[in-house]
Design a protein around this motif. Structure first.
Motif, PDB file in Angstrom:
ATOM      1  N   SER A  53       0.815  -1.210   0.000  1.00 58.07           N
ATOM      2  CA  SER A  53       0.000   0.000   0.000  1.00 58.07           C
ATOM      3  C   SER A  53       0.853   1.266   0.000  1.00 58.07           C
ATOM      4  CB  SER A  53      -0.896  -0.009   1.239  1.00 58.07           C
ATOM      5  OG  SER A  53      -1.696   1.136   1.270  1.00 58.07           O
ATOM      6  N   ASN A 187      -8.576  -9.011   0.878  1.00 58.08           N
ATOM      7  CA  ASN A 187      -7.251  -8.869   1.491  1.00 58.08           C
ATOM      8  C   ASN A 187      -7.113  -9.722   2.751  1.00 58.08           C
ATOM      9  OD1 ASN A 187      -4.795  -8.004   2.467  1.00 58.08           O
ATOM     10  ND2 ASN A 187      -5.394  -5.892   2.790  1.00 58.08           N
ATOM     11  N   GLY A 191      -5.978 -12.318   0.131  1.00 59.46           N
ATOM     12  CA  GLY A 191      -5.806 -11.722  -1.205  1.00 59.46           C
ATOM     13  C   GLY A 191      -6.504 -12.552  -2.271  1.00 59.46           C
ATOM     14  N   CYS A 218      -9.947  -1.681  -3.982  1.00 59.57           N
ATOM     15  CA  CYS A 218      -8.562  -1.221  -4.119  1.00 59.57           C
ATOM     16  C   CYS A 218      -7.661  -2.180  -4.892  1.00 59.57           C
ATOM     17  CB  CYS A 218      -7.974  -0.823  -2.774  1.00 59.57           C
ATOM     18  SG  CYS A 218      -7.865  -2.146  -1.582  1.00 59.57           S
ATOM     19  N   ARG A 219      -8.101  -3.444  -5.069  1.00 60.00           N
ATOM     20  CA  ARG A 219      -7.280  -4.360  -5.882  1.00 60.00           C
ATOM     21  C   ARG A 219      -8.125  -4.949  -7.017  1.00 60.00           C
ATOM     22  NH1 ARG A 219      -5.847  -5.038  -0.473  1.00 60.00           N
ATOM     23  NH2 ARG A 219      -3.718  -4.341   0.000  1.00 60.00           N
ATOM     24  N   GLU A 222      -6.294  -6.583 -10.120  1.00 59.86           N
ATOM     25  CA  GLU A 222      -5.795  -7.934  -9.831  1.00 59.86           C
ATOM     26  C   GLU A 222      -6.963  -8.925  -9.832  1.00 59.86           C
ATOM     27  OE1 GLU A 222      -3.472  -7.442  -6.195  1.00 59.86           O
ATOM     28  OE2 GLU A 222      -2.006  -6.208  -7.255  1.00 59.86           O
ATOM     29  N   LYS A 259      -3.088   1.182  -3.808  1.00 62.91           N
ATOM     30  CA  LYS A 259      -2.866  -0.183  -4.303  1.00 62.91           C
ATOM     31  C   LYS A 259      -2.941  -0.160  -5.833  1.00 62.91           C
ATOM     32  CE  LYS A 259      -4.167  -0.955   0.139  1.00 62.91           C
ATOM     33  NZ  LYS A 259      -4.569   0.133   1.034  1.00 62.91           N
ATOM     34  N   ASP A 260      -4.116  -0.553  -6.391  1.00 66.91           N
ATOM     35  CA  ASP A 260      -4.212  -0.654  -7.846  1.00 66.91           C
ATOM     36  C   ASP A 260      -4.409   0.702  -8.534  1.00 66.91           C
ATOM     37  OD1 ASP A 260      -3.678  -3.316  -7.994  1.00 66.91           O
ATOM     38  OD2 ASP A 260      -5.687  -3.970  -8.545  1.00 66.91           O
ATOM     39  N   HIS A 345      -1.825 -10.102  -4.317  1.00 70.15           N
ATOM     40  CA  HIS A 345      -0.835  -9.107  -3.906  1.00 70.15           C
ATOM     41  C   HIS A 345       0.107  -9.614  -2.828  1.00 70.15           C
ATOM     42  CE1 HIS A 345      -3.737  -8.903  -0.684  1.00 70.15           C
ATOM     43  NE2 HIS A 345      -2.984  -8.085   0.006  1.00 70.15           N
ATOM     44  N   ARG A 411       4.243  -3.002  -5.840  1.00 70.79           N
ATOM     45  CA  ARG A 411       4.104  -3.109  -7.301  1.00 70.79           C
ATOM     46  C   ARG A 411       5.301  -2.478  -8.035  1.00 70.79           C
ATOM     47  NH1 ARG A 411      -0.320  -2.597  -4.678  1.00 70.79           N
ATOM     48  NH2 ARG A 411      -2.111  -3.925  -5.103  1.00 70.79           N
TER      49      ARG A 411
END
Ligand code: F0G
Length: 458
Positions: A53, A187, A191, A218-219, A222, A259-260, A345, A411
């Motif tokens: 994060s 998460n 994840g 937020c992800r 993914e 995050k993403d 993640h 990332r």
């Protein structure tokens, strides 16, 4: 690609040196940090897997967008660019920028919460739960039952238990349920991804009972990768269009852009409903800032706008998920007990199973976190009884359901050689596992003790 080597789809233009340390030096640093890696200096860490994060490497395009940031208080061009990008991705008409995800949570759940109110999620992330409980409301987690089985293989282990959702609605009454929140990927549950099928089921139950359906997204890029590769009917869809299809099912979303979106700071709340958005905007202005910046600098908004587009690049997503899977599968082959299948993640290790000799009240997860730092300079985080343990009236520990350690991968930051190094450190973890010792807490705060607790080795 037909080659085996994982190809990072980027060149490195700017580097940050990593200071190499010896085990002796790390012993000293760990003592000074009271055996709590949160208290280490980052310059004493070689591989930082504490969180994914806010730790991403930004692209050249993001850095150049930062230079065109417009820092006007109201109506900045940076805001217009970010708003257009979020609108295009989510389809939601009302967008509120915030300084990070939990600020959006505080605004929305602060408004919807209160004593007697119920929130239901596949799993509330800790800040989500904390923001809900702070209002006096109750947060109930209903992940699919298989998610409790650490080694059980399922393509969408992040799914919500929809039968349980129906029964909770009967128990509490739809009028008392403030929102249903789907966290993608899940998460706290490892994840693990959520399928489109599950999101559709949740959406239709919410529609039937007129419940607000919010994505904690937020992800989501993914998650889209897993849908495309694991769910029937998505093979020819783009990752972005899969995300768009999921956004269309919900009434709004909360996003931590840390995050993403490859950003070092930022977040937003986006909603379909105008009246709800207006109420939230009033709260936004009191605590975050005016409605066109919400606690962010113009340049941050530009970095997020570019990141939200870059994250759906197929080559990036392929590298990202393949690299996390590579780490997990190599550890799995060595016999390290993990949550399987490997999530998007992070890799989650079952420390209780690795160290059966350490009882829960001596914190096997914290023991592994310390060993990883000591042996390899790797910083990770305990997600077990240090983080979630409580005490009963007599002061006896009520342990968390699992004793996990998370290796969360930033990332675009570490290369394949770094990942191979981490895999090698685990050889030593295995070789020395009988010697690992538990810990005793010597200092703890009342709330969120894991951040500041002090420990002593037993
Ligand atoms: N929701 C989820 C699913 C998260 O993982 C996080 C943060 C948040 C909300 C809150 O966002 O940090 O921007 O305020 N997760 C980080 C982590 C802290 O390490 O997993 P934030």
């Amino acid at each position: 690609m037909k080659y085996k080597t994982i190809f990072e789809p980027f060149k490195i233009k700017s580097v940050e040196p990593i200071r190499l340390t010896s085990q002796r030096q790390r012993e000293h640093h760990l003592h000074r940090a009271h055996f709590n890696p949160f208290l280490l200096h980052s310059s004493d860490v070689m591989i930082d897997f504490l969180t994914d994060s806010g730790t991403s490497a930004m692209s050249a395009a993001q850095w150049s967008a930062i230079m065109s940031g417009d820092e006007s208080y109201a109506g900045a061009r940076s805001w217009q660019r970010l708003e257009a990008e979020i609108h295009d991705l989510t389809g939601y008409p009302h967008i509120l920028p915030t300084h990070q995800g939990r600020a959006a949570e505080r605004i929305l759940y602060g408004y919807l919460g209160g004593k007697g109110k119920i929130f239901i999620s596949n799993t509330h992330f800790d800040t989500t739960r904390a923001n809900i409980e702070f209002t006096g409301a109750t947060a109930i987690d209903i992940p699919m039952p298989e998610s409790a089985m650490i080694a059980f293989d399922h393509p969408f282990k992040g799914n919500m238990d929809t039968e349980k959702l129906e029964s909770l609605i009967q128990t509490y009454g739809a009028q008392n349920i403030s929102a249903v929140i789907l966290t993608v990927t899940n998460n706290s549950g490892g994840g693990q991804p959520v399928s489109m099928h599950n999101a559709k089921e949740v959406a239709s139950i919410c529609k039937k009972h007129k419940l607000l359906f919010i994505l904690d997204c937020c992800r989501i890029a993914e998650n889209s990768y897993f849908i495309r590769h694991r769910e029937v009917g998505f093979r020819n869809k783009s990752y972005r269009s899969i995300a768009q299809q999921m956004f269309a099912l919900a009434d709004g979303c909360i996003m931590s852009a840390k995050k993403d979106a490859f950003a070092n700071i930022g977040g937003f709340l986006a909603l379909k409903n105008k009246a709800l958005a207006e109420a939230c905007t009033n709260l936004l202005i009191i605590t975050e800032g005016f409605a066109t910046y919400g606690g962010l600098a113009g340049r941050d908004m530009d970095a997020i706008a570019v990141g939200l587009r870059e994250i759906f690049d197929p080559d990036y997503l392929h590298y990202r998920i393949t690299s996390t899977t590579y780490l997990g599968e190599h550890l799995h082959k060595k016999g390290i007990p993990l949550i399987m299948p490997v999530g998007g993640h992070a890799v989650y290790i079952d420390a209780q199973k690795l160290y059966p000799q350490i009882p829960v009240n001596e914190y096997p997860g914290q023991a592994l976190v310390c060993e990883l730092y000591l042996r390899g300079g790797i910083r990770s985080v305990e997600i077990g009884s240090v983080m979630f343990g409580k005490y009963d009236k007599r002061g006896k520990l009520i342990p968390a359901p699992k004793e996990l350690v998370r290796l969360a991968i930033p990332r675009r930051v570490y290369t394949q050689s770094h990942i191979d190094y981490v895999v090698e450190v685990f050889d030593e973890i295995i070789r020395t596992k009988e010697n690992a010792r538990g810990l005793r807490i010597t200092y703890e705060s009342e709330l969120l003790r894991h951040f500041t607790a002090h420990f002593e080795q037993l």
